[in-house]
Write a protein that holds these residues in place. Structure first.
Motif, PDB file in Angstrom:
ATOM      1  N   PHE A  11      45.324  47.360  31.725  1.00 27.23           N
ATOM      2  CA  PHE A  11      44.631  47.367  33.023  1.00 27.23           C
ATOM      3  C   PHE A  11      45.125  46.152  33.799  1.00 27.23           C
ATOM      4  O   PHE A  11      44.869  45.017  33.395  1.00 27.23           O
ATOM      5  CB  PHE A  11      43.119  47.300  32.828  1.00 27.23           C
ATOM      6  N   TYR A  12      45.857  46.432  34.881  1.00 26.31           N
ATOM      7  CA  TYR A  12      46.437  45.314  35.633  1.00 26.31           C
ATOM      8  C   TYR A  12      45.431  44.758  36.638  1.00 26.31           C
ATOM      9  O   TYR A  12      45.300  43.564  36.809  1.00 26.31           O
ATOM     10  CB  TYR A  12      47.701  45.799  36.349  1.00 26.31           C
ATOM     11  N   ASN A  13      44.753  45.677  37.292  1.00 28.16           N
ATOM     12  CA  ASN A  13      43.667  45.304  38.217  1.00 28.16           C
ATOM     13  C   ASN A  13      42.711  46.495  38.264  1.00 28.16           C
ATOM     14  O   ASN A  13      42.852  47.415  37.446  1.00 28.16           O
ATOM     15  CB  ASN A  13      44.222  44.933  39.601  1.00 28.16           C
ATOM     16  N   ASP A  14      41.773  46.499  39.190  1.00 29.28           N
ATOM     17  CA  ASP A  14      40.773  47.572  39.101  1.00 29.28           C
ATOM     18  C   ASP A  14      41.285  48.935  39.564  1.00 29.28           C
ATOM     19  O   ASP A  14      40.562  49.922  39.501  1.00 29.28           O
ATOM     20  CB  ASP A  14      39.454  47.173  39.795  1.00 29.28           C
ATOM     21  N   SER A  15      42.553  48.997  40.005  1.00 30.46           N
ATOM     22  CA  SER A  15      43.049  50.325  40.389  1.00 30.46           C
ATOM     23  C   SER A  15      44.329  50.730  39.646  1.00 30.46           C
ATOM     24  O   SER A  15      44.809  51.840  39.810  1.00 30.46           O
ATOM     25  CB  SER A  15      43.295  50.372  41.897  1.00 30.46           C
ATOM     26  N   TRP A  16      44.872  49.839  38.837  1.00 28.72           N
ATOM     27  CA  TRP A  16      46.133  50.157  38.140  1.00 28.72           C
ATOM     28  C   TRP A  16      45.908  50.113  36.641  1.00 28.72           C
ATOM     29  O   TRP A  16      45.487  49.089  36.090  1.00 28.72           O
ATOM     30  CB  TRP A  16      47.206  49.145  38.542  1.00 28.72           C
ATOM     31  N   GLU A  17      46.163  51.236  35.974  1.00 26.55           N
ATOM     32  CA  GLU A  17      46.066  51.241  34.521  1.00 26.55           C
ATOM     33  C   GLU A  17      47.119  52.163  33.922  1.00 26.55           C
ATOM     34  O   GLU A  17      47.647  53.051  34.594  1.00 26.55           O
ATOM     35  CB  GLU A  17      44.678  51.656  34.050  1.00 26.55           C
TER      36      GLU A  17
HETATM   37  C1  LIG Z   1      47.154  46.577  41.325  1.00 26.96           C
HETATM   38  O1  LIG Z   1      48.375  46.316  40.672  1.00 26.96           O
HETATM   39  C2  LIG Z   1      49.452  47.119  41.096  1.00 26.96           C
HETATM   40  C3  LIG Z   1      50.632  46.844  40.199  1.00 26.96           C
HETATM   41  O2  LIG Z   1      50.989  45.506  40.186  1.00 26.96           O
HETATM   42  C4  LIG Z   1      49.723  46.843  42.562  1.00 26.96           C
HETATM   43  O3  LIG Z   1      50.802  47.651  43.028  1.00 26.96           O
HETATM   44  C5  LIG Z   1      48.478  47.116  43.380  1.00 26.96           C
HETATM   45  O4  LIG Z   1      48.683  46.766  44.745  1.00 26.96           O
HETATM   46  C6  LIG Z   1      47.293  46.333  42.829  1.00 26.96           C
HETATM   47  N1  LIG Z   1      46.091  46.767  43.503  1.00 26.96           N
HETATM   48  C7  LIG Z   1      45.145  45.895  43.920  1.00 26.96           C
HETATM   49  C8  LIG Z   1      43.954  46.499  44.556  1.00 26.96           C
HETATM   50  O5  LIG Z   1      45.282  44.704  43.765  1.00 26.96           O
END
Ligand SMILES: *[C@@H]1O[C@H](CO)[C@@H](O)[C@H](O)[C@H]1NC(C)=O
Length: 328
Positions: free
Chosen positions: A35-41
């Protein structure tokens, strides 16, 4: 015959059951969620019969990919569809739980959750089952006897998670159902469906080479054994019938075609290599051990030198002679 076979059986690691499988046999699944952030997994999932990968989770289509024709084991299509649905729900529930934990400050991004679960078979019976969870590469919780035990590395968050899990008997029953009953039933079906492939016998090829010199006047003899299946193999440097206890056995490494590779090395003084040989025992050889002599290996080198060098000289001379004739 039995007398000849006994020493071989004694040296091969691991027993074999009546069906010819190495003991113990296991099936396990591995799941890695990032899970990189709340929208990327990202979710990676795979299924393994011992060392052999049998399944992949395709997260794009949310389906199970069967890597072998026999990877379905004896489960019906309905059962597989049911499992896929369960897995889809599982991924969503876990993802929500992780994001919630982050908002509660128990976890933080980027976050890596590794899960492995499976069961082990011994003499046709379940000999163990396990589920282990890691957070950021460290043990988080394990589930011996179907109840949750927090790892000391998991801190308070792991303690709280286990407390919640253990409060509900339904959780323990579900876990038992999956990692014991269903896993065992699947493993037995898989072993049966894949029998022809899993019980095949592939003979090793062996060759010798000289490793980097360990020091002045010292030789490193290397015996390579490759392409064998199944995995148990015996390789030893010998002086006559005498096993050389200083033989260093490497790790058994996988070849791309599902067979195995192993090297055994021996360090000796340069003058003492002459009567050494490398002996290989493997079930596919049916008692006909491979024996390679270091002397022959060396003399092969000498023969090549003795044949190739004069041949090359001859070719060069002929070429020069032709050129001279042509220019005339
Ligand atoms: C979440 O991480 C992805 C990959 O690094 C990135 O492209 C995306 O903009 C990030 N989203 C947020 C809401 O930070």
């Amino acid at each position: 015959m039995l007398f000849l076979l006994l020493p071989l059986l004694a040296v091969l690691p691991g027993g074999e059951n009546a069906d010819g499988f190495e003991e113990p046999v296991s099936f396990h699944v591995i799941k890695i969620s990032s899970f990189y952030n709340d929208s990327w997994e990202r979710n990676l999932g795979s299924g393994w019969l011992g060392d052999l990968q049998t399944h992949t989770w395709d997260s794009k289509s949310s389906t199970i990919i069967f890597l072998w024709p026999w990877s379905r084991g004896n489960f019906s299509n309905e059962e597989w569809m049911e499992l896929e649905t369960l897995l889809r729900i599982h991924f969503i529930v876990v993802s929500e739980a992780v994001h919630r934990r982050v908002s509660e400050l128990a976890f933080q991004y980027p976050c890596e959750i590794q899960v492995t679960a499976g069961c082990e078979l011994h003499s046709g019976k379940l000999s163990g089952s396990f589920l282990r969870v890691a957070y950021q590469g460290l043990d988080y919780t394990s589930f011996p006897n179907n109840s949750c035990v927090p790892s000391p590395l998991g801190g308070d968050a792991a303690k709280r998670a286990c407390k919640a899990f253990n409060q509900d008997q339904h959780n323990k029953d579900e876990l038992h159902h999956f990692i014991s009953d269903t896993c065992l039933r699947f493993l037995l079906g898989l072993l049966d469906a894949g029998k022809a492939y899993l019980q095949r016998q592939v003979k090793p090829k062996a060759w010798l080479s000289r490793g980097p010199s360990p020091g002045p006047g010292r030789l490193l003899l290397v015996c390579h054994v490759s392409g064998f299946y199944p995995k148990p193999v015996w390789v030893m440097w010998m002086r006559g019938e005498q096993e050389q206890p200083d033989t260093q056995r490497g790790d058994v490494l996988p070849n791309a075609d599902g067979t195995w590779y192993l090297r055994a090395t021996l360090e000796v003084a340069a003058g003492e290599a002459a009567d050494l040989s490398c002996r290989v025992k493997h079930s596919s050889l049916e008692g006909q051990d491979i024996v390679l002599y270091w002397e022959h290996h060396n003399s092969v080198g000498l023969i090549i030198l003795a044949v190739i060098v004069p041949l090359l000289l001859l070719i060069v001379c002929l070429a020069l002679w032709f050129r001279k004739r042509c220019s005339h």
